[in-house]
Design an enzyme around this catalytic site. Sequence first.
Site, PDB file in Angstrom:
ATOM      1  N   ASP A  95      -1.299  -4.425  -7.277  1.00  0.00           N
ATOM      2  CA  ASP A  95       0.528  -4.133  -7.187  1.00  0.00           C
ATOM      3  C   ASP A  95       0.901  -4.612  -5.780  1.00  0.00           C
ATOM      4  O   ASP A  95       1.938  -4.211  -5.173  1.00  0.00           O
ATOM      5  CB  ASP A  95       0.903  -2.732  -7.524  1.00  0.00           C
ATOM      6  CG  ASP A  95       0.572  -2.574  -8.974  1.00  0.00           C
ATOM      7  OD1 ASP A  95       1.177  -3.571  -9.644  1.00  0.00           O
ATOM      8  OD2 ASP A  95       0.369  -1.635  -9.586  1.00  0.00           O
ATOM      9  N   ASP A 157       1.605  -6.605 -16.108  1.00  0.00           N
ATOM     10  CA  ASP A 157       2.524  -6.343 -15.028  1.00  0.00           C
ATOM     11  C   ASP A 157       2.381  -7.190 -13.747  1.00  0.00           C
ATOM     12  O   ASP A 157       2.856  -7.364 -13.008  1.00  0.00           O
ATOM     13  CB  ASP A 157       2.326  -4.623 -14.420  1.00  0.00           C
ATOM     14  CG  ASP A 157       2.192  -3.791 -15.552  1.00  0.00           C
ATOM     15  OD1 ASP A 157       1.425  -4.092 -16.655  1.00  0.00           O
ATOM     16  OD2 ASP A 157       2.380  -2.493 -15.405  1.00  0.00           O
TER      17      ASP A 157
HETATM   18  N1  GLY Z   1       3.279  -1.543 -13.283  1.00  0.00           N
HETATM   19  C1  GLY Z   1       3.145   0.000 -14.044  1.00  0.00           C
HETATM   20  C2  GLY Z   1       4.311   0.224 -14.730  1.00  0.00           C
HETATM   21  O1  GLY Z   1       5.014  -0.652 -15.178  1.00  0.00           O
HETATM   22  O2  GLY Z   1       4.580   1.413 -15.188  1.00  0.00           O
END
Ligand code: GLY
Length: 372
Positions: A95, A157
Amino acid sequence: MMSKKWNEIAEKIIAKERAVAERNRGGIPYTTEQPHRLGDWSDPDRISWWTNGFWGGMMWQLFSATGEAVFRESAVDVEEKLDAVLMDYNGMDHDAGFRFLPTAVAHWRIDGNEASKNRGLLAAANLAGRFNPNGSFIRAWNDFNDGRDTRGWAIIDCMMNLPLLYWASDLLKDDRFKGIAVRHADTARERFIRADGSVRHIVGFDPATGEYLRDYGGQGMGEGSSWTRGQSWALYGFALSHLHTGRAADLETARKVADRFIERIPDDGLIPVDFDQEKECPWRDDTAAAIASCGLLTLAKLTEEARYRDAAERLLAALDEKEADYDPEHDELLTRGTAAYHDKNHDFPIIYGDYYYIEAIWKLTEKELFLW
Ligand code: GLY
């Protein structure tokens, strides 16, 4: 909806967020921890939380629209606090894009700040280092997650983190970062996108051989279901990949996911947590609606097809009319987000819902600072 209406919404957001930013100076909010008051997630236990870039991103979007000092000061404060994450190997995971594009890279885009560029490049190098050539995927999380071995796990994601790699390649004139991003995108297309345009959340590979093993329900209802935020990440992520690379396959994938998403928008325009949840289940995820709106508006520009803009406007009108709280005395903007289907809590404000709602409204009112 008329553009006048979107401008009025933008003005309401600015008036509200001026008060919210003043009240939350020095913090990095994630959700409301008491009625109508955001908490602070900048303490050492939570500083590496994946959402900690979004408050900074909101502040830069608002600064870019208004030039007001409170927004800039708050954004720079978040960026500096995130240095603790850059210096913590276990705090860094895939992330990196969500944390550093809306903070350090945004600052660099605004005024070319050298320290911000350095932060962004360190984050990009760390993200590139997570690429596993066996299986061609970027590893999502570190070590063990809830007692499970995640060395071979990739999640949808991550499509939204790839723009950090595209940015680094463009800046350094070095295609290695982009090369990793497109390989990951190709794996995501092949392994995450189902024939009907719905999307898996987590896919597990053998980290030594790259062999596909299985998929997991992740934050959605279960294996085979359609977690709506995952669908939104894929929609926007593939559209952004096309924007950066011009690859036809990325555009085709974004369209396929968008078309399926549009087919499943309920009559009231509000997005459930999972498209496959029972009709009677009341849980909503405003965050999925806001993210999908950004993806659809991007797709509308790329394809010049009005139906994508129409769908985004339908989602945003529903958020505006039924879900948004414009009261300057309340910190939250969107009221009903859900982090994961199987969590105990549902229908609460989450910071990335507010971020993407603002980004979408800014796209419609030509105020956007492009962050991805
Ligand atoms: N990237 C984690 C979520 O969307 O909760």
